[in-house]
Scaffold this active site. Sequence first.
Site, short mmCIF file in Angstrom:
data_model
loop_
_atom_site.label_atom_id
_atom_site.label_comp_id
_atom_site.label_asym_id
_atom_site.label_seq_id
_atom_site.Cartn_x
_atom_site.Cartn_y
_atom_site.Cartn_z
N ASP A 130 13.61 8.68 14.36
CA ASP A 130 13.86 7.64 13.36
C ASP A 130 15.18 6.97 13.78
O ASP A 130 15.95 7.56 14.55
CB ASP A 130 13.97 8.28 11.98
CG ASP A 130 14.40 7.29 10.93
OD1 ASP A 130 13.80 6.21 10.86
OD2 ASP A 130 15.36 7.60 10.19
N ASP A 174 15.61 11.82 9.05
CA ASP A 174 16.53 12.27 8.01
C ASP A 174 16.17 11.79 6.61
O ASP A 174 16.74 12.26 5.63
CB ASP A 174 17.96 11.78 8.31
CG ASP A 174 18.11 10.29 8.05
OD1 ASP A 174 17.21 9.52 8.45
OD2 ASP A 174 19.13 9.89 7.46
N ASP A 222 10.55 10.09 6.10
CA ASP A 222 10.26 10.78 7.36
C ASP A 222 9.52 12.09 7.15
O ASP A 222 9.03 12.68 8.12
CB ASP A 222 11.56 11.07 8.13
CG ASP A 222 12.25 9.79 8.59
OD1 ASP A 222 11.53 8.83 8.91
OD2 ASP A 222 13.49 9.76 8.62
#
Length: 640
Positions: free
Chosen positions: A337, A531, A535
């Site tokens: 990410d 995080d 996600d």
Amino acid sequence: MKNLTRKQRKMLCRILAAAALLIAVKLLPGLVPVPGWAQWALYLVPYAVIGWDVLWKAVRNILNGQVFDENFLMALATVGAFATGEYAEAVFVMLFYQTGELFQDYAVGRSRQSIAALMDIRPDTANLEGEDGSLEEVDPEDVEVGAVVVIRPGERVPLDGEVLEGVSVLDTAALTGESVPRDVGPGDAVISGCVNQSGLLRVRVTRLCEESTVSKILDLVENAGEKKAASENFITRFARYYTPCVVIAALALFLIPAIALAVVPPAAQPAFLAGTEWTGWLHRALIFLVISCPCALVISVPLSFFGGIGGAGKCGILVKGSNYLELLSKAETVVFDKTGTLTQGSFTVTALHPAEGFDENALLEAAALAESWSSHPISVSLRKAWGKEIDPNRVTEVEEIAGHGVAARVDGRAVLAGNSRLMEKEGVQWERCDLPGTIVHVAVEGAYAGHILISDLPKPEAKTLVEGLKAAGVKKTVMLTGDAEAAAKAVARELGIDEYHAQLLPADKVERVEALLAGKSPGAALAFVGDGINDAPVLTRADIGIAMGALGSDAAIEAADVVLMDDNPAKIAAAMRISRKTLRIVKQNIWFALGVKGAVLLLGAFGVATMWEAVFADVGVAFLAILNAMRCLQVEEFKK
């Protein structure tokens, strides 16, 4: 002696007593004549001193249906030695076996103590402040959310909370593996397990004890052993079939030659039987049994993974099970990410581009108020840029649209703040911006009000991440983000990411990961690093989910298989190197134990190996394998 447990000290005393008695019995025939039956009785004394518990465990396990273990093999071998008149050898074998067990127990204990010391981070008490300002020492589990606790210099933070009063420096090494302390003051969040190094702090508790950071860490470590690696499962299955097979082989080694000696005339006997007796073949079978004990593998392989998990914990990397530690060594593709993972997550408004009929102040005010109920870093940066106290009564009907933005009524007017997809969804004609960064488009009452450019800089340590991953054996790095194309491209180019995909919804990220999983090499693994709450689905779908633990969301940490406690993405390469070192040590132990045992088993079958070699093949190999396994705890080079 002082480092030994009470049980270990008792065993040491038994070993010394049995050794002294054995020497006395061995020397006695040279001083006074001792008949054969008396020798048997005399040797039985040191044998009983050193081996009674092995015999008892063997009998108890047989009654419980667990026949084939090391206690059964040692009992059978030494009782058989007594039956063939090898009294001294029987005592020696049991003596060396117990000595080896003591060393193994000590080595395992030291390893466990090292990890226990690492995880001894939960304070037993908290200083609860009463309404009158008085302090009372209470169990952290009895402290409610909203209560105020006082943390003196030198004390550990008992619960997660927010500093109300005081300035200090926190030592976070137990959680993050980093020696650099962290400055805190009023308004800063503190997490349980850190050590208050200087000033007095008054902290308002924000989480119950069972939900605190330190409790989650301890829960992860304590439950890590429930998820076994393929190597551990192999050893468990191997020992289940291996021990019965060697017992049958030992029985055949004795019975076939003994029967042949009894029924085949001496002139027709093969060369390997010539000049032998059935007692000699029984002795070879007993040696075979001693050699075959699988404890070197059964103990050292799980201990290697346990040490690897503990060593990773020292570096601030929490691995939820040895199966994930093993998978890390096979990681071929790492997917990231962007926001908060590769970038700092601390956004700054860098440009305001109002549309016709709006000015910069009106544009920023509308966006800041619409985003006032969100905790997303972009929303925080907008409120920070606005710089004024927000009246919550001005904002109503707030709706957060996942992957798009926010819709709200500000001073009674409909305001949209989000990405271009939100504008298109609501039929608002928006203006393009090619500057690198995150673009927040704003619409008021259906009319386009302009856009705001927000920049998020890459983390300093992320710049060395790709190099570290390549060195650790990763072949491909991919970045998935819901951010704009320009911002994603700039970050990917700066960090050297192989591939990137921008403007993705949470469901789009899962689809991209599915495609990458389908294209990976057989036996390889894919790791996803994230995080945020969005996600969590991808973390669960990937072979290995890695979450940022310090700033990451609870949902991401719960869904992940590996947690980085200091949000440092460079630790991913360290985690992979630790996993590869652990797997290398596991393989060394497996091949060393099987190789030595196989060689000595053949020598024992042909009558070349004695009980001394048999004891080394069992106890010596197990001890060396355990010492090798303890190297997994040595991870100083990975902290750099």
